[in-house]
Design a protein around this motif. Structure first.
Motif, PDB file in Angstrom:
ATOM      1  N   MET A   1       0.838  -1.180   0.000  1.00 48.30           N
ATOM      2  CA  MET A   1       0.000   0.000   0.000  1.00 48.30           C
ATOM      3  C   MET A   1       0.884   1.245   0.000  1.00 48.30           C
ATOM      4  SD  MET A   1      -2.713   1.385   2.860  1.00 48.30           S
ATOM      5  CE  MET A   1      -3.829   0.053   2.624  1.00 48.30           C
ATOM      6  N   SER A   2       0.512   2.225  -0.773  1.00 47.86           N
ATOM      7  CA  SER A   2       1.254   3.489  -0.850  1.00 47.86           C
ATOM      8  C   SER A   2       1.191   4.241   0.472  1.00 47.86           C
ATOM      9  CB  SER A   2       0.658   4.381  -1.932  1.00 47.86           C
ATOM     10  OG  SER A   2       0.840   3.836  -3.200  1.00 47.86           O
ATOM     11  N   ILE A   3       2.183   5.115   0.652  1.00 48.55           N
ATOM     12  CA  ILE A   3       2.167   6.036   1.782  1.00 48.55           C
ATOM     13  C   ILE A   3       2.230   7.460   1.236  1.00 48.55           C
ATOM     14  CG2 ILE A   3       3.232   4.397   3.368  1.00 48.55           C
ATOM     15  CD1 ILE A   3       5.835   6.164   3.043  1.00 48.55           C
ATOM     16  N   VAL A   4       1.768   8.395   2.028  1.00 49.01           N
ATOM     17  CA  VAL A   4       1.772   9.803   1.638  1.00 49.01           C
ATOM     18  C   VAL A   4       2.558  10.576   2.688  1.00 49.01           C
ATOM     19  CG1 VAL A   4       0.344  11.845   1.238  1.00 49.01           C
ATOM     20  CG2 VAL A   4      -0.453   9.588   0.479  1.00 49.01           C
ATOM     21  N   LYS A   5       3.469  11.409   2.227  1.00 43.56           N
ATOM     22  CA  LYS A   5       4.231  12.301   3.098  1.00 43.56           C
ATOM     23  C   LYS A   5       3.861  13.726   2.719  1.00 43.56           C
ATOM     24  CE  LYS A   5       6.668   9.101   5.136  1.00 43.56           C
ATOM     25  NZ  LYS A   5       6.689   8.874   6.588  1.00 43.56           N
ATOM     26  N   ILE A   6       3.498  14.511   3.716  1.00 43.57           N
ATOM     27  CA  ILE A   6       3.119  15.904   3.483  1.00 43.57           C
ATOM     28  C   ILE A   6       4.053  16.788   4.291  1.00 43.57           C
ATOM     29  CG2 ILE A   6       1.306  17.651   3.710  1.00 43.57           C
ATOM     30  CD1 ILE A   6      -0.726  15.319   3.538  1.00 43.57           C
ATOM     31  N   ASN A   7       4.730  17.668   3.598  1.00 42.19           N
ATOM     32  CA  ASN A   7       5.596  18.640   4.254  1.00 42.19           C
ATOM     33  C   ASN A   7       4.834  19.953   4.299  1.00 42.19           C
ATOM     34  OD1 ASN A   7       7.898  19.697   5.433  1.00 42.19           O
ATOM     35  ND2 ASN A   7       8.889  20.113   3.484  1.00 42.19           N
ATOM     36  N   ALA A   8       4.446  20.362   5.491  1.00 41.90           N
ATOM     37  CA  ALA A   8       3.715  21.621   5.686  1.00 41.90           C
ATOM     38  C   ALA A   8       4.739  22.716   5.943  1.00 41.90           C
ATOM     39  CB  ALA A   8       2.741  21.486   6.850  1.00 41.90           C
ATOM     40  N   ILE A   9       4.881  23.617   4.978  1.00 42.17           N
ATOM     41  CA  ILE A   9       5.913  24.658   5.038  1.00 42.17           C
ATOM     42  C   ILE A   9       5.263  26.013   5.293  1.00 42.17           C
ATOM     43  CG2 ILE A   9       7.799  25.795   3.802  1.00 42.17           C
ATOM     44  CD1 ILE A   9       7.883  23.285   1.988  1.00 42.17           C
ATOM     45  N   THR A  10       5.631  26.638   6.385  1.00 43.22           N
ATOM     46  CA  THR A  10       5.144  27.979   6.696  1.00 43.22           C
ATOM     47  C   THR A  10       6.080  28.991   6.046  1.00 43.22           C
ATOM     48  OG1 THR A  10       4.262  27.202   8.802  1.00 43.22           O
ATOM     49  CG2 THR A  10       4.585  29.583   8.564  1.00 43.22           C
ATOM     50  N   VAL A  11       5.495  29.901   5.261  1.00 41.09           N
ATOM     51  CA  VAL A  11       6.283  30.924   4.574  1.00 41.09           C
ATOM     52  C   VAL A  11       5.721  32.301   4.909  1.00 41.09           C
ATOM     53  CG1 VAL A  11       6.907  29.394   2.672  1.00 41.09           C
ATOM     54  CG2 VAL A  11       4.920  30.833   2.456  1.00 41.09           C
TER      55      VAL A  11
ATOM     56  N   SER B   1       9.434  27.599   8.801  1.00 45.41           N
ATOM     57  CA  SER B   1       9.335  26.344   9.535  1.00 45.41           C
ATOM     58  C   SER B   1       8.716  25.303   8.615  1.00 45.41           C
ATOM     59  CB  SER B   1       8.492  26.498  10.802  1.00 45.41           C
ATOM     60  OG  SER B   1       7.141  26.756  10.484  1.00 45.41           O
ATOM     61  N   ALA B   2       8.910  24.043   8.983  1.00 46.99           N
ATOM     62  CA  ALA B   2       8.335  22.940   8.217  1.00 46.99           C
ATOM     63  C   ALA B   2       8.023  21.799   9.170  1.00 46.99           C
ATOM     64  CB  ALA B   2       9.289  22.483   7.126  1.00 46.99           C
ATOM     65  N   GLU B   3       6.973  21.078   8.845  1.00 45.56           N
ATOM     66  CA  GLU B   3       6.557  19.937   9.652  1.00 45.56           C
ATOM     67  C   GLU B   3       6.199  18.799   8.702  1.00 45.56           C
ATOM     68  OE1 GLU B   3       3.156  19.019  13.046  1.00 45.56           O
ATOM     69  OE2 GLU B   3       3.254  20.984  12.111  1.00 45.56           O
ATOM     70  N   LEU B   4       6.728  17.599   8.965  1.00 46.49           N
ATOM     71  CA  LEU B   4       6.469  16.451   8.107  1.00 46.49           C
ATOM     72  C   LEU B   4       5.339  15.614   8.694  1.00 46.49           C
ATOM     73  CD1 LEU B   4       7.321  14.812   5.607  1.00 46.49           C
ATOM     74  CD2 LEU B   4       8.885  13.548   7.110  1.00 46.49           C
ATOM     75  N   TRP B   5       4.310  15.374   7.872  1.00 43.36           N
ATOM     76  CA  TRP B   5       3.165  14.549   8.265  1.00 43.36           C
ATOM     77  C   TRP B   5       3.205  13.265   7.457  1.00 43.36           C
ATOM     78  CZ3 TRP B   5      -0.792  18.992   7.108  1.00 43.36           C
ATOM     79  CH2 TRP B   5      -0.603  20.046   8.012  1.00 43.36           C
ATOM     80  N   SER B   6       2.770  12.153   8.046  1.00 39.22           N
ATOM     81  CA  SER B   6       2.761  10.856   7.370  1.00 39.22           C
ATOM     82  C   SER B   6       1.356  10.264   7.389  1.00 39.22           C
ATOM     83  CB  SER B   6       3.713   9.886   8.072  1.00 39.22           C
ATOM     84  OG  SER B   6       5.036  10.357   8.012  1.00 39.22           O
ATOM     85  N   PHE B   7       0.931   9.741   6.222  1.00 40.49           N
ATOM     86  CA  PHE B   7      -0.398   9.161   6.076  1.00 40.49           C
ATOM     87  C   PHE B   7      -0.330   7.928   5.197  1.00 40.49           C
ATOM     88  CE2 PHE B   7      -1.093  13.616   6.888  1.00 40.49           C
ATOM     89  CZ  PHE B   7      -2.212  13.656   7.702  1.00 40.49           C
ATOM     90  N   GLU B   8      -1.385   7.131   5.257  1.00 40.57           N
ATOM     91  CA  GLU B   8      -1.610   6.081   4.278  1.00 40.57           C
ATOM     92  C   GLU B   8      -3.106   6.120   3.934  1.00 40.57           C
ATOM     93  OE1 GLU B   8      -2.336   2.155   7.076  1.00 40.57           O
ATOM     94  OE2 GLU B   8      -0.336   2.547   6.329  1.00 40.57           O
ATOM     95  N   PRO B   9      -3.455   5.669   2.744  1.00 42.32           N
ATOM     96  CA  PRO B   9      -4.872   5.677   2.387  1.00 42.32           C
ATOM     97  C   PRO B   9      -5.675   4.802   3.354  1.00 42.32           C
ATOM     98  CG  PRO B   9      -3.505   5.342   0.444  1.00 42.32           C
ATOM     99  CD  PRO B   9      -2.609   5.233   1.642  1.00 42.32           C
ATOM    100  N   ALA B  10      -6.835   5.279   3.744  1.00 45.80           N
ATOM    101  CA  ALA B  10      -7.692   4.518   4.644  1.00 45.80           C
ATOM    102  C   ALA B  10      -8.357   3.369   3.890  1.00 45.80           C
ATOM    103  CB  ALA B  10      -8.780   5.432   5.232  1.00 45.80           C
ATOM    104  N   ASP B  11      -8.500   2.248   4.569  1.00 45.34           N
ATOM    105  CA  ASP B  11      -9.191   1.097   4.000  1.00 45.34           C
ATOM    106  C   ASP B  11     -10.686   1.316   4.204  1.00 45.34           C
ATOM    107  OD1 ASP B  11     -10.214  -1.316   3.189  1.00 45.34           O
ATOM    108  OD2 ASP B  11      -9.095  -2.515   4.648  1.00 45.34           O
TER     109      ASP B  11
END
Length: 124
Positions: free
Chosen positions: A1-11, A111-121
């Motif tokens: 199953m794929s994973i998703v990484k989201i980098n939330a960058i405050t500018v 600043s930046a924050e890394l979030w990790s997700f996977e698709p919900a079943d």
């Protein structure tokens, strides 16, 4: 199953266009990395100053291998294995000044924050 990484960058409010320009300059840089499945840069439309870098990977191992690669270090202005390098998660908003290279551009993100997700079943 794929994973998703989201980098939330405050500018800063006036720096979003520069962030987009820097990502455009590196477009395709991750395309050939094993396990990489896709990328989107999402700009806010509701007055926020947080941009989202959304990447999809085949698995956690593929993401970790890229994060520890020379390509990642180069794109983020850091040597491979530098503490905290993964927090920037993918892009030219790197903390170039921390790398000690005065010739590099200053970072766009504050600043930046890394979030990790996977698709919900959904049971489909």
């Amino acid at each position: 199953m794929s994973i998703v990484k989201i980098n939330a960058i405050t500018v800063p409010a006036d720096s979003g266009d520069e962030l987009a320009r820097r990502f455009a300059a590196r477009a395709g840089a991750v395309d050939g990395v094993p396990g990489f499945e896709g990328f989107e840069l999402l700009q806010p439309t509701d007055g926020r100053n947080v941009w989202l870098v959304v990447t999809r990977w085949a698995d956690e191992e593929s993401f970790e291998a890229w994060k520890n690669s020379a390509s990642f270090g180069h794109g983020h202005g850091r040597p491979v294995g530098t503490e905290g390098a993964a927090q920037t998660g993918g892009g030219p908003e790197a903390r170039d000044a921390e790398a000690g290279d005065a010739g590099r551009q200053r970072p766009v993100g504050v600043s930046a924050e890394l979030w990790s997700f996977e698709p919900a079943d959904l049971g489909e």
